[in-house]
Structure formats: structure tokens, C-alpha cells
Motif scaffolding. Structure first.
Motif, mmCIF file in Angstrom:
data_model
loop_
_atom_site.group_PDB
_atom_site.id
_atom_site.type_symbol
_atom_site.label_atom_id
_atom_site.label_comp_id
_atom_site.label_asym_id
_atom_site.label_seq_id
_atom_site.Cartn_x
_atom_site.Cartn_y
_atom_site.Cartn_z
ATOM 1 N N HIS A 1 -1.684 7.541 -6.512
ATOM 2 C CA HIS A 1 -0.185 7.558 -7.035
ATOM 3 C C HIS A 1 -0.054 7.020 -8.309
ATOM 4 C CE1 HIS A 1 0.780 9.096 -3.035
ATOM 5 N NE2 HIS A 1 0.310 8.321 -2.484
ATOM 6 N N SER B 1 0.601 -1.217 -0.066
ATOM 7 C CA SER B 1 0.065 0.087 -0.086
ATOM 8 C C SER B 1 0.944 1.234 0.003
ATOM 9 C CB SER B 1 -0.773 -0.071 1.195
ATOM 10 O OG SER B 1 0.041 0.158 2.279
ATOM 11 N N GLY C 1 -7.575 8.346 -2.728
ATOM 12 C CA GLY C 1 -6.645 9.383 -2.128
ATOM 13 C C GLY C 1 -6.109 9.053 -0.605
ATOM 14 N N ASN C 2 -6.775 9.670 0.327
ATOM 15 C CA ASN C 2 -6.257 8.983 1.759
ATOM 16 C C ASN C 2 -7.532 8.952 2.736
ATOM 17 O OD1 ASN C 2 -4.957 10.429 4.650
ATOM 18 N ND2 ASN C 2 -4.069 8.727 3.726
ATOM 19 N N PHE D 1 5.657 10.481 -1.886
ATOM 20 C CA PHE D 1 6.029 9.401 -2.756
ATOM 21 C C PHE D 1 6.767 9.898 -4.133
ATOM 22 C CE2 PHE D 1 2.788 6.049 -1.603
ATOM 23 C CZ PHE D 1 2.311 6.629 -0.351
ATOM 24 N N TYR E 1 5.301 1.804 -6.721
ATOM 25 C CA TYR E 1 4.022 1.313 -6.334
ATOM 26 C C TYR E 1 2.942 2.083 -6.995
ATOM 27 C CZ TYR E 1 -0.215 2.642 -3.402
ATOM 28 O OH TYR E 1 -1.411 2.744 -2.752
ATOM 29 N N ARG F 1 -1.933 18.628 1.520
ATOM 30 C CA ARG F 1 -2.146 17.673 0.501
ATOM 31 C C ARG F 1 -3.548 16.917 0.427
ATOM 32 N NH1 ARG F 1 -0.565 12.314 -1.263
ATOM 33 N NH2 ARG F 1 0.433 11.968 0.860
ATOM 34 N N ARG F 2 -3.883 16.523 1.627
ATOM 35 C CA ARG F 2 -4.908 15.721 1.687
ATOM 36 C C ARG F 2 -6.174 16.466 1.810
ATOM 37 N NH1 ARG F 2 -0.776 13.060 4.535
ATOM 38 N NH2 ARG F 2 -0.708 10.875 3.873
ATOM 39 N N SER G 1 -4.938 4.047 -6.767
ATOM 40 C CA SER G 1 -4.352 4.801 -5.943
ATOM 41 C C SER G 1 -4.139 6.117 -6.756
ATOM 42 C CB SER G 1 -3.150 4.573 -5.068
ATOM 43 O OG SER G 1 -2.531 5.447 -4.483
HETATM 44 C C1 15L Z 1 -1.716 5.663 -0.615
HETATM 45 O O1 15L Z 1 -1.715 5.214 -1.802
HETATM 46 C C2 15L Z 1 -1.496 4.786 0.400
HETATM 47 O O2 15L Z 1 -1.881 3.438 0.364
HETATM 48 C C3 15L Z 1 -1.779 5.368 1.770
HETATM 49 O O3 15L Z 1 -1.339 4.832 2.749
HETATM 50 C C4 15L Z 1 -1.506 6.992 1.865
HETATM 51 O O4 15L Z 1 -0.290 7.035 1.837
HETATM 52 C C5 15L Z 1 -1.998 7.776 0.394
HETATM 53 O O5 15L Z 1 -1.699 6.768 -0.565
HETATM 54 C C6 15L Z 1 -1.911 9.017 0.482
HETATM 55 O O6 15L Z 1 -1.079 9.561 -0.453
HETATM 56 O O7 15L Z 1 -2.308 9.947 1.389
#
Ligand code: 15L
Length: 263
Positions: free
Chosen positions: A111, A73, A162-163, A254, A134, A172-173, A109
Motif C-alpha cells: 500500500h 496493519s 502483499g498478502n 485501500f 496507512y 488482486r491477490r 506494505s
Molecule cells: C496489507 O497491508 C494488510 O496488512 C493486509 O491485512 C492485507 O489487507 C493486505 O495489505 C492486502 O492488500 O491484501
């Protein structure tokens, strides 16, 4: 008779929120390599490793849909990403096909598109810009979803999560926060929407000012109940440092994360 839903990665945090929010709407088969706590009457636990196709096939008879949360994850060693998210995602889709289960909600994700900038606005059909190995593995999982929908008639909802948290924890969140009840609503859309085909949505709440536009989710009937901006007063409002990639890009840290030297 309620549907039976297999949730992989059931020992993880996202699954914990989902179990709570789905309540008793479905019978849940919970699977993970780690044990799952506090089972309720409508839940059973079956251990399985995503690299073990036979173990996955054994989970599937009687299942109506899979919510695939399992795997790596965060960024990790290539071997971890390869086993859990590349081999693991393939095994999941292929074992579902072999067992006649044709509906998958895939936990993708943000990401997968983390190298877009926070000052760019994108829809969920924006071209991939993964920010990590990832992130690449999530692009692969989305591609599998499209293949199994087009080639084998699966219904697949890829949710670029996202989160998931009780509240957004940083600037960011504010873009990417997904409240637990909005997560459950998106998962229900993935389980219940007839003739879904393959669709990609952002796993976000109704976050005012987000750099993501969630048109596909709204077209599928998503009506999020929460907005990250309702929690903005708790978050450091200082402007982003333009020289820090972790503050410039949607993927945050990331974009800088490395594998820690492991293969
Ligand atoms: C993700 O993809 C992760 O699984 C999670 O643990 C968070 O880190 C999230 O992204 C994020 O970017 O907040």
C-alpha cells in the motif's frame, strides 16, 4: 548458538505464519500489546507498546535482529496510524540504535505503492504512490530504514508485503500473494545477508503475470517456491470493472478506504 530475533506484532496473523515456518532456527522474543499463544521452548513473550520507548529498549539486549511486524496493519484513524506506525516505527529504530541492534526486517506494505494501476508493471524502486494514510505510514517506515542504514550503518530489508495467506483469495491477490514459506525465506534473507545496507523488495511469491518485478529480491538470492497462478482456477476470472477504483489500482479497496470519521 542460534541467533535471537525479536518479532514485534507477534500476536498477529503474519507473525503466526512466520513462527510456524521459521521453526526452531532462531530463538524468538515475541512482543505485542496482546498476549501470544502457544509458546514453544525456543520462544519467550514480552509485552510492549510501540509508543513506549523504554519498554522497547528493555526488549533489545541480547537481540541480533528485529523483525518489525507491529503496528496498524490496515487503514485506520489518523491517531491510530500516527501512534502505531509513525511514532511506533521511529521508537523501534531509535531504541534499536540506542541498544546496539543494527539489523531490522521492516514489514512495509504494497500500500506504499497502491495507487499504481494493476495494468502497470513496477519494480520495488518505483516512486511511492501510497493509497491510504496507512500506506503513507509505510513510506515513512521505509524512509526510516534508509536513514538508519545510511546514517548509522544498519542493515535493513523493507519487505513490501502483499498478502500473506495459505492461498490467494481474489484476482488482486494473484499479483500480491505471499505464501508463508516464501515469507519466511525473505525474512531469513533480511536476517542473514551480510552487508545488506538498505534494500526494498516486494513480499510476493513467484507469481506469474504479477504487476510487480522483484529483481532486488532475486539478486539477494530469493528463490520463491510458490506461484499464485497455481491457484488461479479457484478465483473469479471476470474482467475488472474499469469504473471501480478498487478493481483498477494495485491497492484495491485501500484506495477508497476512509478513517471512519475518527480523528
Ligand atoms: C496489507 O497491508 C494488510 O496488512 C493486509 O491485512 C492485507 O489487507 C493486505 O495489505 C492486502 O492488500 O491484501
Amino acid at each position: 548458538m542460534p541467533k535471537t530475533i525479536l518479532i514485534t506484532g507477534a500476536a498477529g496473523g503474519v507473525a503466526g505464519y512466520l513462527r510456524r515456518e521459521l521453526g526452531t532456527a532462531y530463538r524468538l522474543v515475541l512482543s505485542d500489546v496482546r498476549p501470544v499463544d502457544a509458546l514453544r521452548a525456543h520462544e519467550t513473550f514480552r509485552a510492549a507498546d510501540l509508543t513506549d520507548m523504554d519498554a522497547l529498549r528493555a526488549l533489545l539486549p541480547g537481540v541480533d535482529a528485529v523483525v518489525h511486524l507491529g503496528g496498524q496493519s490496515v487503514e485506520g484513524s489518523w491517531n491510530a496510524v500516527l501512534d502505531r506506525n509513525i511514532v511506533g516505527a521511529y521508537n523501534l529504530f531509535e531504541s534499536a540504535r540506542q541498544e546496539g541492534v543494527s539489523r531490522v526486517v521492516f514489514a512495509s506494505s504494497c500500500h506504499a505503492v497502491g495507487f499504481y494501476r494493476l495494468d502497470e508493471t513496477i519494480e520495488a524502486d518505483a516512486y511511492f504512490k501510497p493509497d491510504s494514510r496507512y500506506g503513507v505510514s509505510k513510506v515513512f517506515g521505509e524512509a526510516l530504514g534508509a536513514l538508519y542504514a545510511d546514517k548509522y550503518g544498519f542493515d535493513v530489508l523493507a519487505i513490501r508485503i502483499g498478502n500473506v495467506a495459505e492461498r490467494p483469495v481474489d484476482r488482486r491477490r494473484l499479483t500480491s500473494w505471499l505464501s508463508p514459506r516464501d515469507l519466511a525465506q525473505l525474512v531469513r534473507i533480511g536476517i542473514e545477508t551480510p552487508a545488506l545496507g538498505y534494500q526494498v523488495v516486494f513480499g510476493m511469491s513467484r507469481n506469474t503475470g504479477s504487476c510487480w518485478v522483484n529483481s532486488t529480491a532475486y539478486r539477494l538470492g530469493y528463490a520463491p517456491q510458490d506461484d499464485a497462478m497455481d491457484h488461479a482456477d479457484r478465483i473469479d476470472a471476470s474482467p475488472p470493472d474499469p469504473d471501480d477504483p478498487a478493481q483498477v489500482y494495485q491497492g484495491g479497496p485501500f484506495v477508497l478506504a476512509e478513517t471512519g470519521g475518527d480523528p
